[in-house]
Design a protein around this motif. Structure first.
Motif, PDB file in Angstrom:
ATOM      1  N   ASN A  46       0.823  -1.222   0.000  1.00 30.44           N
ATOM      2  CA  ASN A  46       0.000   0.000   0.000  1.00 30.44           C
ATOM      3  C   ASN A  46       0.852   1.265   0.000  1.00 30.44           C
ATOM      4  N   ASP A  47       2.000   1.231   0.682  1.00 28.61           N
ATOM      5  CA  ASP A  47       2.910   2.377   0.653  1.00 28.61           C
ATOM      6  C   ASP A  47       3.467   2.577  -0.751  1.00 28.61           C
ATOM      7  N   ALA A  48       3.823   1.480  -1.419  1.00 26.19           N
ATOM      8  CA  ALA A  48       4.355   1.572  -2.782  1.00 26.19           C
ATOM      9  C   ALA A  48       3.303   2.122  -3.743  1.00 26.19           C
ATOM     10  N   VAL A  49       2.055   1.723  -3.569  1.00 22.00           N
ATOM     11  CA  VAL A  49       0.980   2.225  -4.435  1.00 22.00           C
ATOM     12  C   VAL A  49       0.795   3.724  -4.219  1.00 22.00           C
ATOM     13  N   ARG A  50       0.802   4.166  -2.969  1.00 20.26           N
ATOM     14  CA  ARG A  50       0.661   5.604  -2.684  1.00 20.26           C
ATOM     15  C   ARG A  50       1.843   6.388  -3.263  1.00 20.26           C
ATOM     16  N   ALA A  51       3.034   5.850  -3.126  1.00 19.30           N
ATOM     17  CA  ALA A  51       4.221   6.504  -3.666  1.00 19.30           C
ATOM     18  C   ALA A  51       4.170   6.539  -5.192  1.00 19.30           C
ATOM     19  N   LEU A  52       3.631   5.498  -5.810  1.00 26.67           N
ATOM     20  CA  LEU A  52       3.507   5.481  -7.263  1.00 26.67           C
ATOM     21  C   LEU A  52       2.558   6.576  -7.744  1.00 26.67           C
ATOM     22  N   THR A  53       1.476   6.809  -7.020  1.00 20.08           N
ATOM     23  CA  THR A  53       0.546   7.881  -7.376  1.00 20.08           C
ATOM     24  C   THR A  53       1.289   9.217  -7.397  1.00 20.08           C
ATOM     25  N   TYR A  54       2.088   9.461  -6.374  1.00 20.32           N
ATOM     26  CA  TYR A  54       2.896  10.685  -6.316  1.00 20.32           C
ATOM     27  C   TYR A  54       3.892  10.713  -7.485  1.00 20.32           C
TER      28      TYR A  54
END
Length: 150
Positions: A46-54
């Motif tokens: 979930n952290d990687a997905v949020r970082a990918l959005t950024y």
């Protein structure tokens, strides 16, 4: 046990793989796969997905302190900012004529800052989820199937 699981989940996997298959002529889709391979290293999903959005919103201009707020190491901003953009990315991150998946992952490991063999393998699998003959077996899978991590 593994064969039974694969047979029971083959159709579900193939359907999901079709949904994430990128258009390899669209550099932004290819860039996003490279970014996710980098961001997902040693990170919670979930952290990687949020970082990918950024990262997708700030291609080439990711700030280390912003990624830190998303539970990423600051170095990942530097690595993301080093990824080429546009046609240069398509030419340097996709298969060259006659190149195997294995050869592509070795080239990506050599040429892409911040990408080791496991993440280069993951990247190749993200680019070609229905046909890739390489995989990234993470420590969780190793523990389940092998009883240890290596």
């Amino acid at each position: 046990m593994i064969d039974r699981y694969i047979k029971a989940n083959r159709d579900k996997y193939a359907g999901m793989a079709q949904l994430i298959t990128p258009d390899l002529t669209n550099w932004q889709q290819v860039w996003s796969r490279a970014a996710f391979a980098i961001l997902s290293a040693n990170a919670k999903f979930n952290d990687a997905v949020r970082a990918l959005t950024y990262a997708n919103r700030h291609k080439g201009k990711c700030e280390p302190w912003e990624l830190s707020k998303l539970s990423m190491t600051p170095d990942k901003a530097h690595w993301l900012n080093q990824l080429p953009l546009g046609k240069t990315l398509l030419l340097s991150h996709t298969h060259q004529k006659g190149e195997s998946d294995h050869d592509l992952r070795l080239r990506l490991r050599r040429d892409v800052l911040g990408m080791g063999l496991a993440k280069a393998s993951f990247y190749v699998a993200l680019l070609n989820p229905l046909t890739a003959d390489v995989a990234c077996i993470d420590t969780h899978m190793q523990q389940v199937y092998l009883g240890h991590t290596g």
